[in-house]
Design an enzyme around this catalytic site. Structure first.
Site, PDB file in Angstrom:
ATOM      1  N   GLU A 105     -10.317 -11.578   0.842  1.00  0.00           N
ATOM      2  CA  GLU A 105     -11.166 -10.557   0.203  1.00  0.00           C
ATOM      3  C   GLU A 105     -11.193 -10.726  -1.321  1.00  0.00           C
ATOM      4  O   GLU A 105     -10.838  -9.807  -2.053  1.00  0.00           O
ATOM      5  CB  GLU A 105     -10.662  -9.163   0.590  1.00  0.00           C
TER       6      GLU A 105
ATOM      7  N   HIS B 131      -7.116  -8.829  -4.942  1.00  0.00           N
ATOM      8  CA  HIS B 131      -6.193  -7.707  -4.729  1.00  0.00           C
ATOM      9  C   HIS B 131      -5.242  -7.578  -5.926  1.00  0.00           C
ATOM     10  O   HIS B 131      -4.026  -7.396  -5.761  1.00  0.00           O
ATOM     11  CB  HIS B 131      -5.419  -7.892  -3.421  1.00  0.00           C
TER      12      HIS B 131
ATOM     13  N   ARG C 180       0.852  -1.206   0.000  1.00  0.00           N
ATOM     14  CA  ARG C 180       0.000   0.000   0.000  1.00  0.00           C
ATOM     15  C   ARG C 180       0.880   1.246   0.000  1.00  0.00           C
ATOM     16  O   ARG C 180       0.640   2.191  -0.739  1.00  0.00           O
ATOM     17  CB  ARG C 180      -0.934  -0.003   1.211  1.00  0.00           C
TER      18      ARG C 180
ATOM     19  N   ASP D 248      -0.412  -5.740  -3.805  1.00  0.00           N
ATOM     20  CA  ASP D 248      -1.819  -5.473  -3.527  1.00  0.00           C
ATOM     21  C   ASP D 248      -2.353  -4.623  -4.667  1.00  0.00           C
ATOM     22  O   ASP D 248      -1.642  -4.373  -5.653  1.00  0.00           O
ATOM     23  CB  ASP D 248      -1.990  -4.804  -2.144  1.00  0.00           C
TER      24      ASP D 248
ATOM     25  N   ASP E  24      -2.648  -1.428  12.573  1.00  0.00           N
ATOM     26  CA  ASP E  24      -3.080  -0.246  11.830  1.00  0.00           C
ATOM     27  C   ASP E  24      -4.336   0.334  12.475  1.00  0.00           C
ATOM     28  O   ASP E  24      -4.899   1.306  11.972  1.00  0.00           O
ATOM     29  CB  ASP E  24      -3.328  -0.574  10.350  1.00  0.00           C
TER      30      ASP E  24
HETATM   31  C1  ACM Z   1      -6.919  -8.784   5.579  1.00  0.00           C
HETATM   32  O1  ACM Z   1      -6.882  -7.972   6.498  1.00  0.00           O
HETATM   33  N1  ACM Z   1      -7.666  -8.542   4.524  1.00  0.00           N
HETATM   34  C2  ACM Z   1      -6.140 -10.021   5.606  1.00  0.00           C
END
Ligand code: ACM
Length: 545
Positions: A322, A260, A158, A187, A415
């Protein structure tokens, strides 16, 4: 006055005696092990260098030779345990008036004992130039970690984090007796390593033209049109690999597929199903995924081969979190695959990728780890599941026959906000205080502890643009997590890590780490009222389905 002994993680057994030993009175570091024990010699020289840097002491390294008088002896003894076992990291450290002896059955144990020895020195001995005397208290320590996998994840995707910072974080992991540094290498917002056979990854996927200002959900804030990017060349990766290997830290490289995938598809749009889009300038979950074609699979396997060759550890992380099903639901290619393979549910498409990744990596002698979504469509038994959505998935993964690395978002996503105050700098959401981490028991009730490989904290970098931001998010929570992972519950309960944290902050300060003070951010660490201003939206833990 004698300093009090204050170590993080707390060793399993520690007996202190009155008095101190001046390492300046020692004749040498003796690397005492089989002649072929090059790892031991390498650790001995590393220790010599570190002592020299922080205290000015110059101890030479000798091997088994007779040295007059007291020495600092590193001894490999007994039968060598398998790698990546708690026995491999066990050590005994005795500091006595007659010298220092650090003994272990595996060089990894010597590496962990060196970390403890460094914490016995004055905090200022952790500086880069001589700033303290090489004096340590007399003590006898017998130690072994509770859990095998004690990790920290750096998200270099990121926001790219430069190589020198990755090396620093390996050192910091070492000092805290962690043994895993997981690199999240790609990502939607960037691909961060060179694959020579796929040059457009470096040319196109490694940078983006703009980045979201403020929080992704704060749509009004717009975009900063400054390019952001970077990637590790193959020699960079090799350097990271050998730096970690010398310190007995396992690098777990993650190539996150088939979701991703925005950066991959910006470089190679033919591997996807949608329209061409640039490397993503904002943060969230995006619908672009790899199409389940042979070409896309070949791409993924090429990337896994490249990263699996350079990092010689036993694990490769395949990501797998995701992955929206929307593109596959309307893709004729996915439908044809489902018919061909007899897949009833579109989630089987992800399972098809997972199985192919596992088969390929098994052929390379590797074991796969993936985020807990790999459970949804099914994954080969040998895949380790990294649980992140909620602790409920630990039970699900163990019931499905997998070993688990537990990383539940509410406890170990660093985070998240560290405090409730309005002065905290921008974070994704949540509240994960030092006290919350300190109070966490990583093995949920009713779970067979042998199925829990270990624990890991995450430093997702959507809102951590620079190493200084990562440091603020990581420390001191990482130190507390290291204790949660290493120290048995009874030992933790007998002496709260929170009572030792103040002493530990002096070490972090000596190392120049921009940690978060326990009482809140320094003025220059605050979010202010500009681009780093705190932005709150409600964190909802993922329900277990
Ligand atoms: C994640 O936080 N999507 C692994």
């Amino acid at each position: 006055m004698q300093r009090r002994i204050s170590l993080i993680p707390q060793p399993q057994q520690l007996t202190a005696a009155d008095g101190e030993l001046d390492l300046g009175t020692l004749g040498a570091i003796v690397a005492d092990g089989p002649a072929e024990a090059t790892e031991l010699r390498s650790l001995a020289w590393l220790l010599s260098d570190l002592l020299n840097r922080g205290t000015g002491l110059r101890l030479t390294v000798t091997e088994n030779g007779a040295v007059e008088g007291p020495v600092l002896r590193l001894r490999l003894e007994g039968e060598r345990p398998d790698d990546f076992t708690t026995a491999a990291e066990a050590y005994r450290l005795d500091v006595a008036p007659g010298g220092v002896e650090l003994a272990a059955a595996h060089p990894a144990g010597i590496a962990r004992g060196i970390a403890t020895l460094r914490q016995l020195l004055p905090a200022d001995a952790l500086r880069e130039a001589p700033a303290a005397d090489p004096v340590v208290p007399l003590v006898s320590i017998t130690d072994e970690p509770r859990l095998r996998w004690r990790g920290v994840m750096l998200d270099v995707a990121r926001h790219f984090q430069p190589k020198d910072f990755v090396l620093k974080m390996i050192d910091r992991a070492w000092l805290h007796r962690l043994n895993v540094v997981h690199l999240h290498l790609n990502d939607d917002q960037g691909w961060r390593f060179e694959v020579p056979s796929r040059p457009r990854l470096a040319e196109v996927a490694s940078w983006r033209a703009a980045t979201k200002i403020g929080h992704a959900r704060d749509e009004a804030a717009g975009f900063e049109p400054t390019p952001h990017g970077g990637f590790f060349s193959v020699p960079d990766l090799r350097e990271i690999a050998s730096y970690a290997r010398e310190r007995h830290i396992m690098i777990v490289p993650e190539v996150n597929l088939p979701g991703h995938a925005r950066a991959v598809l910006a470089a190679y749009p033919e591997l996807g199903a949608g329209q061409e889009k640039p490397v993503c300038p904002t943060f969230g979950v995006f619908e672009e995924v790899l199409e389940p074609t042979q070409a896309a699979l070949d791409f993924a396997l090429e990337a896994y081969t490249a990263i699996g060759e350079v990092f010689d550890g036993p694990f490769v992380h395949i990501g797998g979190d995701e992955v929206p099903m929307t593109q596959w639901e309307s893709s004729p290619v996915a439908r044809a695959l489902m018919e061909r393979e007899g897949l009833e549910d579109v989630r089987g498409v992800q399972a098809w990728f997972t199985k192919a990744f596992c088969d390929h990596l098994r052929g390379m002698g590797k074991r796969v780890i993936g985020w807990d979504e790999i459970l949804d469509g099914g994954a080969p038994d040998e895949a380790v599941v990294q649980v992140w959505r909620s602790e409920a998935y630990v039970k699900k993964a163990v019931a499905a026959g997998h070993e688990v690395v537990t990383s539940p978002e509410p406890f170990v996503y660093f985070d998240h906000y560290e405090g409730e105050g309005p002065e905290e700098p921008l974070r994704i959401h949540g509240l994960t205080t030092v006290a919350k981490v300190a109070g966490w028991e990583p093995v949920p009730p009713g779970i067979d502890e042998s199925k829990i490989l270990g624990v890991q904290c995450q430093l997702w970098s959507e809102y951590l643009p620079s190493p200084k931001d990562v440091e603020y998010a990581a420390f001191p929570r990482l130190a507390v997590l290291a204790e949660v992972a290493w120290t048995d519950p009874e030992v933790r309960a007998a002496d709260s890590v929170l009572d030792r944290l103040g002493d530990h902050l002096e070490r972090l300060h000596a190392m120049g780490i921009g940690y978060r003070p326990l009482e809140g951010p320094e003025p220059w660490q605050q979010g202010g009222t500009g681009r780093r201003e705190r932005f709150d939206h409600h964190f909802v833990e993922h329900p277990a389905d």
